[in-house]
Design an enzyme around this catalytic site. Structure first.
Site, PDB file in Angstrom:
ATOM      1  N   ASP A 124     -62.004  -7.045  -1.926  1.00 16.78           N
ATOM      2  CA  ASP A 124     -62.358  -8.401  -2.344  1.00 16.78           C
ATOM      3  C   ASP A 124     -63.731  -8.788  -1.799  1.00 16.78           C
ATOM      4  O   ASP A 124     -63.955  -8.760  -0.590  1.00 16.78           O
ATOM      5  CB  ASP A 124     -61.294  -9.396  -1.865  1.00 16.78           C
ATOM      6  CG  ASP A 124     -61.219 -10.626  -2.758  1.00 16.78           C
ATOM      7  OD1 ASP A 124     -62.087 -10.791  -3.631  1.00 16.78           O
ATOM      8  OD2 ASP A 124     -60.284 -11.422  -2.594  1.00 16.78           O
ATOM      9  N   ASP A 174     -64.651  -1.702   0.860  1.00 15.42           N
ATOM     10  CA  ASP A 174     -63.820  -2.892   0.924  1.00 15.42           C
ATOM     11  C   ASP A 174     -63.526  -3.319  -0.519  1.00 15.42           C
ATOM     12  O   ASP A 174     -64.195  -2.875  -1.451  1.00 15.42           O
ATOM     13  CB  ASP A 174     -64.572  -3.992   1.679  1.00 15.42           C
ATOM     14  CG  ASP A 174     -63.871  -5.327   1.611  1.00 15.42           C
ATOM     15  OD1 ASP A 174     -62.695  -5.416   2.019  1.00 15.42           O
ATOM     16  OD2 ASP A 174     -64.503  -6.290   1.116  1.00 15.42           O
TER      17      ASP A 174
END
Length: 336
Positions: A19, A17
């Site tokens: 952020d 992932d």
């Protein structure tokens, strides 16, 4: 897997992932760039997986470079790509697709062999919807007409909010909800926590046993669970120790770590399960924690892995300390 095998050894690709895992807005997460470098040094493919459908891969690559993580376009997997692939799997090549979103999304539709358009006047066979700050009533009206006429509808993601400097703003899911209400239909969803995006990322890395790494239970970890992939939850973003202890079965990671430095740790130590340094008594109305040992693996995150194991097995989520060391560790975790 032998006891010394690290998390790097436990997978054949890393699906990161962005952020909260690699960066926080415009700031790098400490240690993330080094972890990516070590993965590449070991020959482990990496993919940067994002629900954001508004940016092209090269824009994601540019942002990664700004936070000290070099990457190539082929290492980025977006929900726009996954959404376009979903439509390409269901529609004949060259079919017309109404795009609700940015030009980056339209480019992905074209790359998938479909014809992107902006109105419902062209015998639209599909609708793909991703976030754009320009989406307004006329755009939704065109999509509404196409969906009501039978077009295959794909939402790149259903994230209801979008974090911004001023606070949480309406995300793509809010606009999807408007079309749900207007049409009575439900879209196919490409992004996390649905599985198409993660499967796209794994396929692009030719991976059969990837490790999903993220900071959100409701997207990253839930997506991994749904896809049958192992996952590592890191405490560098949204997820909290309390959220992990109370996580539903669909949002439970196999591994928990403070940060990406854990990729070098033995997988058996990073896995959720009983901990040698901590004893968790599951009798009574709360999980009672006492110290069972000392050493480098006796810290609060090790305790968290043991607590999650006990809570997930028994359904008991209240926690109390049975000695001073446990009280200190629970305080660091924000528990107790």
């Amino acid at each position: 897997m032998n006891d010394a095998a690290t998390l790097f050894d436990a997978c054949d690709a890393l699906l990161f992932d962005l952020d909260g895992t690699i960066y926080r807005g415009g700031d790098p997460v400490p240690g993330a760039a080094d972890a990516v470098t070590r993965a590449r040094g070991r020959g482990t493919p990496v993919r940067f997986v994002t629900n954001n459908a508004s940016k092209a891969p090269d824009a994601v690559v540019a942002h990664l470079a700004d936070v000290g993580v070099p990457a190539g376009d082929d290492e980025v997997s977006t929900s726009a790509q996954a959404g376009a692939r979903l439509l390409a799997e269901r529609l004949p090549s060259g079919s017309t697709v109404l795009v609700v979103g940015t030009e980056a999304l339209a480019d992905q539709v074209a790359a998938a062999g479909l014809k992107p358009v902006r109105t419902a006047d062209d015998h639209v066979a599909g609708v793909v919807q991703g976030h754009s700050p320009e989406t307004a009533w006329p755009v939704l009206a065109e999509a509404c007409l196409a969906i009501r006429a039978g077009a295959v509808w794909v939402a790149c993601n259903e994230d209801t909010t979008l974090p911004a400097e001023r606070g949480l703003l309406p995300g793509n899911g809010a606009m999807v909800a408007a079309l749900r209400a207007a049409t009575g239909e439900a879209p196919l969803v490409a992004g996390k926590p649905e599985t198409p995006l993660l499967r796209l990322a794994a396929d692009s890395a030719e991976s059969t046993h990837p490790l999903v790494v993220g900071d959100r239970l409701d997207t990253d970890i839930a997506g991994a669970v749904a896809a049958g992939m192992d996952s590592l939850a890191v405490l560098t973003g949204v997820v909290t120790p309390a959220g992990l202890v109370t996580a539903e079965p669909t949002e439970r990671p196999r591994y928990i770590a403070a940060d990406l430095a854990a990729l070098d740790e033995p997988a058996a130590l990073v896995a959720v399960g009983p901990q040698q340094a901590w004893h968790v008594d599951t009798g009574g109305d709360a999980l009672t924690v006492t110290t069972a040992g000392t050493g480098e693996h006796a810290g609060p995150v090790a305790l968290l892995r043991g607590l999650c194991d006990a809570a997930w097995r028994t359904g008991t989520t209240a926690v109390r300390a049975g000695d001073t060391a446990a009280e200190t560790a629970l305080a660091e975790l924000g528990l107790g």
